[in-house]
Design an enzyme around this catalytic site. Structure first.
Site, mmCIF file in Angstrom:
data_model
loop_
_atom_site.group_PDB
_atom_site.id
_atom_site.type_symbol
_atom_site.label_atom_id
_atom_site.label_comp_id
_atom_site.label_asym_id
_atom_site.label_seq_id
_atom_site.Cartn_x
_atom_site.Cartn_y
_atom_site.Cartn_z
ATOM 1 C CG ASP A 22 24.090 9.579 -46.023
ATOM 2 O OD1 ASP A 22 23.552 10.331 -46.904
ATOM 3 O OD2 ASP A 22 24.552 10.200 -44.839
ATOM 4 C CE1 TYR B 89 30.033 15.473 -41.458
ATOM 5 C CE2 TYR B 89 29.408 15.917 -43.563
ATOM 6 C CZ TYR B 89 29.584 16.395 -42.449
ATOM 7 O OH TYR B 89 29.050 17.876 -42.305
ATOM 8 C CE LYS C 95 27.711 15.323 -50.858
ATOM 9 N NZ LYS C 95 28.375 16.683 -50.504
HETATM 10 C C1 LIG Z 1 26.906 10.763 -47.387
HETATM 11 C C2 LIG Z 1 26.594 12.081 -46.608
HETATM 12 N N1 LIG Z 1 25.591 12.374 -45.972
HETATM 13 C C3 LIG Z 1 25.196 13.769 -45.527
HETATM 14 C C4 LIG Z 1 25.941 14.791 -45.851
HETATM 15 C C5 LIG Z 1 25.576 16.163 -45.420
HETATM 16 O O1 LIG Z 1 24.983 16.909 -46.493
HETATM 17 P P1 LIG Z 1 25.145 18.462 -46.576
HETATM 18 O O2 LIG Z 1 26.436 18.915 -46.655
HETATM 19 O O3 LIG Z 1 24.340 19.001 -47.751
HETATM 20 O O4 LIG Z 1 24.379 19.024 -45.242
HETATM 21 C C6 LIG Z 1 27.018 14.710 -46.688
HETATM 22 C C7 LIG Z 1 27.828 15.925 -47.234
HETATM 23 O O5 LIG Z 1 28.086 16.672 -46.838
HETATM 24 C C8 LIG Z 1 27.407 13.233 -47.178
HETATM 25 O O6 LIG Z 1 28.549 13.201 -47.960
HETATM 26 N N1 LIG Z 2 32.338 14.695 -48.381
HETATM 27 C C1 LIG Z 2 32.560 15.953 -47.689
HETATM 28 C C2 LIG Z 2 31.324 16.743 -48.089
HETATM 29 O O1 LIG Z 2 30.491 16.556 -48.997
HETATM 30 C C3 LIG Z 2 30.906 17.774 -47.304
HETATM 31 C C4 LIG Z 2 30.993 19.010 -47.992
HETATM 32 C C5 LIG Z 2 31.125 20.028 -46.928
HETATM 33 O O2 LIG Z 2 30.862 19.778 -45.637
HETATM 34 O O3 LIG Z 2 31.203 21.541 -47.109
#
Ligand SMILES: Cc1ncc(COP(=O)(O)O)c(C=O)c1O
Ligand SMILES: NCC(=O)CCC(=O)O
Length: 428
Positions: free
Chosen positions: A239, A144, A267
């Site tokens: 990522d 993701y 994060k």
């Molecule tokens: C590996 C990774 N990339 C990108 C994202 C996207 O970050 P955000 O939720 O801050 O848009 C997340 C989590 O949501 C993630 O775990």
């Molecule tokens: N591992 C999933 C995320 O970090 C996403 C958090 C979100 O989408 O609110």
């Protein structure tokens, strides 16, 4: 446990907010039941509006590596905010942040701050496309990278939990430019690059997958991808929104000794405030506007309060031995959970990286997305609720990594293992 106030809030929320939540993973859709609403959080604990207190292994989905409401982070925020919340002109803290990231992650010769992980990844692939003049992106099943159009193809996290890996609303003309291959499969990557390597702008990967539970790279796998990208002139994008500053100070790239061309973060570098960043090779980053033609912008990017929270968090985790201790705690927790399951005769295993872990209701090893999917998710869901009822909050999905912070101490871990022992016994 009483959840009256959370229930009332959720009913109100569902009237006006889709699904009652501002991000789908919060809705407890797959584990069932209703989410609790937070009142406050401190250290390793989160407290809901009904006064229930949980040891928190979600940590706001990653940022809270030093625990919630750390006094040093709060002090940095308060000191900074009195000077104004946003300026729309450059400020000193964003320069310090860029210097800090470049110092910690040497592959980031230049850095651009944004406001979320999603913004970071979609900006990074724009740079990859703009710099190479190519259009195709490669990603991995179950990874993701936020909710950008190009990434909602066989994605992990909430889209997988909800069974929506290919979201409506993403034009097929764009989705067709994203190729997906199985993580940890050496041959699939080689084959794809042999077929379309000259058209690939970039390959983006969670070097440790934290959005399909928690899957670690096989020996030499990331190196293999690095070599394929170099050979075919594609950019390697790590990522590290989740792994950055967590699995090692310098992230997964430091842990495995691989140099990507571009990296994305989020994060932890916001310390709980909305932040993302992307960085990489100078020749690539210099192509971003206004020094180059690739456009990317943001009204609130480099926000002083967010920079202050992030820098204070980085100060806390740059203490020598921080990550070694985080790793030790992760092992104590996971070893304890495995022992408790064994005693209860439950098929169960864990995967671990420093500060993050995966829980599986199946025998190990778990090395691929298929392995992860073979976990007994119905059992996980029952376990989740059994743990919640005992004051332990795990990620509300069988396909999300859990997080350990530096303030998950012996007492919290012991409580968690005791709760697991009782919960496993209930599963039968
Ligand atoms: C590996 C990774 N990339 C990108 C994202 C996207 O970050 P955000 O939720 O801050 O848009 C997340 C989590 O949501 C993630 O775990
Ligand atoms: N591992 C999933 C995320 O970090 C996403 C958090 C979100 O989408 O609110």
């Amino acid at each position: 446990m009483n959840h009256e106030r959370s229930h009332a809030l959720f009913s109100r929320a569902r009237e006006l907010i889709p699904g009652g939540v501002n991000s789908p993973v919060r809705a407890f859709k797959s584990v069932g039941g209703e989410p609790f609403f937070a009142q406050s959080a401190q250290g390793a604990y989160i407290v809901d509006v009904d006064g229930n207190r949980y040891v928190d292994y979600v940590g706001s989905w990653g940022p809270m590596i030093a625990g919630h409401a750390h006094p040093q982070v709060l002090a940095a925020v308060s000191e900074t905010m009195v000077n104004g919340l946003s300026f729309g002109v450059p400020n000193a803290l964003e320069v310090t942040m860029a210097e800090r990231i470049a110092q910690i992650v040497p592959s980031c010769e230049m850095v651009r701050m944004v406001n979320s992980g999603t913004e970071a990844t979609l900006s990074a692939i724009r740079v990859a496309r703009g710099a190479t003049g190519r259009t195709r992106i490669v990603k991995f099943e179950g990874c993701y990278h936020g909710h950008g159009d190009s990434f909602l193809v066989k994605a992990g996290s909430g889209v997988m939990t909800l069974g929506l890996p290919n979201s409506p609303g993403v034009p097929s003309a764009l989705a067709d430019l994203t190729s997906t291959i199985p993580y940890n499969d050496f041959d699939a990557a080689t084959k794809l690059f042999d077929e379309i390597g000259s058209e690939i702008a970039g390959l983006i990967i969670e070097p440790i997958v934290g959005n399909a539970n928690c899957i670690l790279p096989r020996d030499g796998y990331l190196k293999h991808l690095r070599e394929l990208c170099t050979k075919h002139g594609a950019l390697l994008i790590f990522d590290e929104v989740m792994t950055g500053f967590r699995v090692a100070l310098g992230g997964a790239q430091a842990l495995y000794g691989i140099t990507p061309d571009l990296s994305t973060f989020g994060k932890i570098i916001g310390g709980g405030m909305p932040v993302g960043a992307y960085g990489g090779r100078r020749d690539l980053m210099e192509q971003i506007a206004p020094s180059g033609p690739i456009y990317q912008a943001g009204t609130l990017s480099g926000n002083p309060v967010a920079m202050a929270a992030g820098l204070a968090t980085l100060d806390l985790i740059q203490v020598p031995g921080f990550h070694t201790e985080l790793e030790r705690r992760t092992h104590v927790l996971c070893d304890g959970l495995e022992a408790a399951a064994r005693d209860a005769g439950i098929a169960f295993t864990t995967t671990r990286a420093p500060g993050m872990f995966g829980l599986y209701f199946r025998e190990g090893p778990v090395e691929t997305f298929e392995d992860a999917k073979a976990s007994d998710t119905a059992r996980f869901n029952r376990f989740f609720h059994a743990m919640l009822g005992r004051g332990v909050y795990l990620a509300p999905s069988a396909f999300e990594a859990g997080f350990v912070s530096s303030v998950h101490g012996d007492a919290e871990i012991a409580h968690t293992i005791d709760a697991a022992r009782a919960s496993f016994a209930e599963l039968g």
